[in-house]
Design an enzyme around this catalytic site. Structure first.
Site, PDB file in Angstrom:
ATOM      1  N   ILE A  56       0.871  -1.170   0.000  1.00  0.00           N
ATOM      2  CA  ILE A  56       0.000   0.000   0.000  1.00  0.00           C
ATOM      3  C   ILE A  56       0.910   1.223   0.000  1.00  0.00           C
ATOM      4  O   ILE A  56       2.074   1.144   0.385  1.00  0.00           O
ATOM      5  CB  ILE A  56      -0.989   0.011   1.192  1.00  0.00           C
ATOM      6  CG1 ILE A  56      -0.264   0.195   2.533  1.00  0.00           C
ATOM      7  CG2 ILE A  56      -1.838  -1.249   1.222  1.00  0.00           C
ATOM      8  CD1 ILE A  56      -1.211   0.380   3.716  1.00  0.00           C
ATOM      9  N   ASP A  57       0.392   2.332  -0.454  1.00  0.00           N
ATOM     10  CA  ASP A  57       1.195   3.545  -0.556  1.00  0.00           C
ATOM     11  C   ASP A  57       1.792   3.923   0.791  1.00  0.00           C
ATOM     12  O   ASP A  57       1.186   3.704   1.839  1.00  0.00           O
ATOM     13  CB  ASP A  57       0.330   4.721  -1.038  1.00  0.00           C
ATOM     14  CG  ASP A  57      -0.255   4.495  -2.423  1.00  0.00           C
ATOM     15  OD1 ASP A  57       0.212   3.583  -3.118  1.00  0.00           O
ATOM     16  OD2 ASP A  57      -1.181   5.237  -2.781  1.00  0.00           O
ATOM     17  N   LYS A  58       2.961   4.526   0.745  1.00  0.00           N
ATOM     18  CA  LYS A  58       3.606   5.013   1.966  1.00  0.00           C
ATOM     19  C   LYS A  58       2.677   5.944   2.749  1.00  0.00           C
ATOM     20  O   LYS A  58       2.588   5.874   3.977  1.00  0.00           O
ATOM     21  CB  LYS A  58       4.898   5.753   1.607  1.00  0.00           C
ATOM     22  CG  LYS A  58       5.635   6.327   2.807  1.00  0.00           C
ATOM     23  CD  LYS A  58       6.863   7.115   2.396  1.00  0.00           C
ATOM     24  CE  LYS A  58       6.476   8.472   1.853  1.00  0.00           C
ATOM     25  NZ  LYS A  58       7.642   9.367   1.669  1.00  0.00           N
ATOM     26  N   THR A  60      -0.548   6.063   2.759  1.00  0.00           N
ATOM     27  CA  THR A  60      -1.803   5.438   3.172  1.00  0.00           C
ATOM     28  C   THR A  60      -1.621   4.757   4.522  1.00  0.00           C
ATOM     29  O   THR A  60      -0.614   4.107   4.767  1.00  0.00           O
ATOM     30  CB  THR A  60      -2.244   4.396   2.125  1.00  0.00           C
ATOM     31  OG1 THR A  60      -2.361   5.028   0.852  1.00  0.00           O
ATOM     32  CG2 THR A  60      -3.579   3.765   2.500  1.00  0.00           C
ATOM     33  N   ARG A 157      -6.148   6.554  -6.066  1.00  0.00           N
ATOM     34  CA  ARG A 157      -5.959   7.993  -6.181  1.00  0.00           C
ATOM     35  C   ARG A 157      -6.125   8.473  -7.627  1.00  0.00           C
ATOM     36  O   ARG A 157      -6.771   9.494  -7.898  1.00  0.00           O
ATOM     37  CB  ARG A 157      -4.572   8.373  -5.645  1.00  0.00           C
ATOM     38  CG  ARG A 157      -4.410   8.002  -4.180  1.00  0.00           C
ATOM     39  CD  ARG A 157      -2.950   7.811  -3.764  1.00  0.00           C
ATOM     40  NE  ARG A 157      -2.257   9.083  -3.603  1.00  0.00           N
ATOM     41  CZ  ARG A 157      -1.008   9.168  -3.145  1.00  0.00           C
ATOM     42  NH1 ARG A 157      -0.343   8.073  -2.823  1.00  0.00           N
ATOM     43  NH2 ARG A 157      -0.428  10.344  -3.022  1.00  0.00           N
TER      44      ARG A 157
END
Length: 255
Positions: A56-58, A60, A157
């Site tokens: 998952i994104d940093k 997030t 996003r």
């Protein structure tokens, strides 16, 4: 449930470990920022070597699953590759969508511009599918549920942005990075606006729920991650002011 400032351990056994991470932590090594703090490195002294099975994104917050041995790593990686894992994210966006449900199938190309952002690319992009559900309006914002069927970088996003919505405080895909301030929402705000701390000043995206088959027991398991403190404070304040709570059971979209 063990907590520290960086993560909460939601579940752990000999084969898997499930964390609820704070925003700002990488899941694994990143070629663009090799010195950035990483969840697997921070947790290794306590849990030993961890095998990443998804990302998952940093920026997030929320659920991250790691395998704890090679067999579990192979089994879980296969489930993600075959799209057998069900994921649910919650996010706060600016404005209000013109839909209650949205199915997006725009192909995505990671690292597609000078800022290393993911871009929509019909020719070179990889298939990317996300289902969105409008959970309710909250003043100048809306709560959205996202269910990505694929796992492309920044998928939620970009798919939102291309449909006219930006996640609150998104540093990459939103032109508006203004934090959420109670003084701008509450008519009778009594605090000092010069000393006010934002309710939320980071990407308002949270990995909330995940369902998969346990690699050892072969039983279906589901885990949920509480909102982090800043996002939960925002949720409570918006619910108090506008009556919309994304965690309310059986809630219907607010008018």
């Amino acid at each position: 449930m063990k907590k520290n400032a960086d993560y909460t351990v939601i579940y752990a056994d000999d084969d898997i470990i499930v964390f609820n991470k704070r925003s700002g932590l990488l899941i694994a090594a990143d070629r663009y920022d090799p010195t950035a703090p990483r969840l697997d490195v921070l947790a290794e002294p306590e849990f030993g070597r961890l095998f990443a099975v998804h990302r998952i994104d940093k920026d997030t917050s929320g659920l991250v699953v790691y395998a704890r041995n090679e067999n579990a790593h192979r089994e879980l990686s296969l489930q993600f590759q075959k799209r057998l894992v069900h994921k649910e994210y919650h996010c706060l966006v600016y404005g209000r969508p013109m839909w209650n449900d949205l199915h997006v199938t725009l192909p995505l190309l990671p690292d597609g511009d000078a800022r290393h952002r993911t871009v929509v690319n019909q020719r070179q992009g990889k298939p990317a599918v996300t289902d969105f559900e409008f959970l309710g309006a909250a003043g100048p914002y809306s709560w959205i549920k996202a269910k990505p069927l694929t796992g492309r970088t920044h998928q939620i996003r970009v798919h939102l942005q291309k449909n006219g919505l930006s996640i609150v405080c998104d540093p990459l895909y939103s032109g508006n990075q203004k934090p959420v301030l109670l003084s701008e929402l509450k008519k009778r705000y009594n605090g000092d606006t010069w000393e006010e701390r934002p309710l939320l000043n980071r990407l308002a995206l949270h990995a909330y729920k995940i369902t998969f088959t346990h690699p050892a027991t072969k039983q279906e398991v589901t885990f949920t991650a509480d909102y982090s403190k800043d996002m939960d404070s925002t949720r409570k304040q918006l619910a108090k002011l506008y009556g919309t709570d994304p965690l309310a059971v059986g809630q219907t979209a607010q008018e």
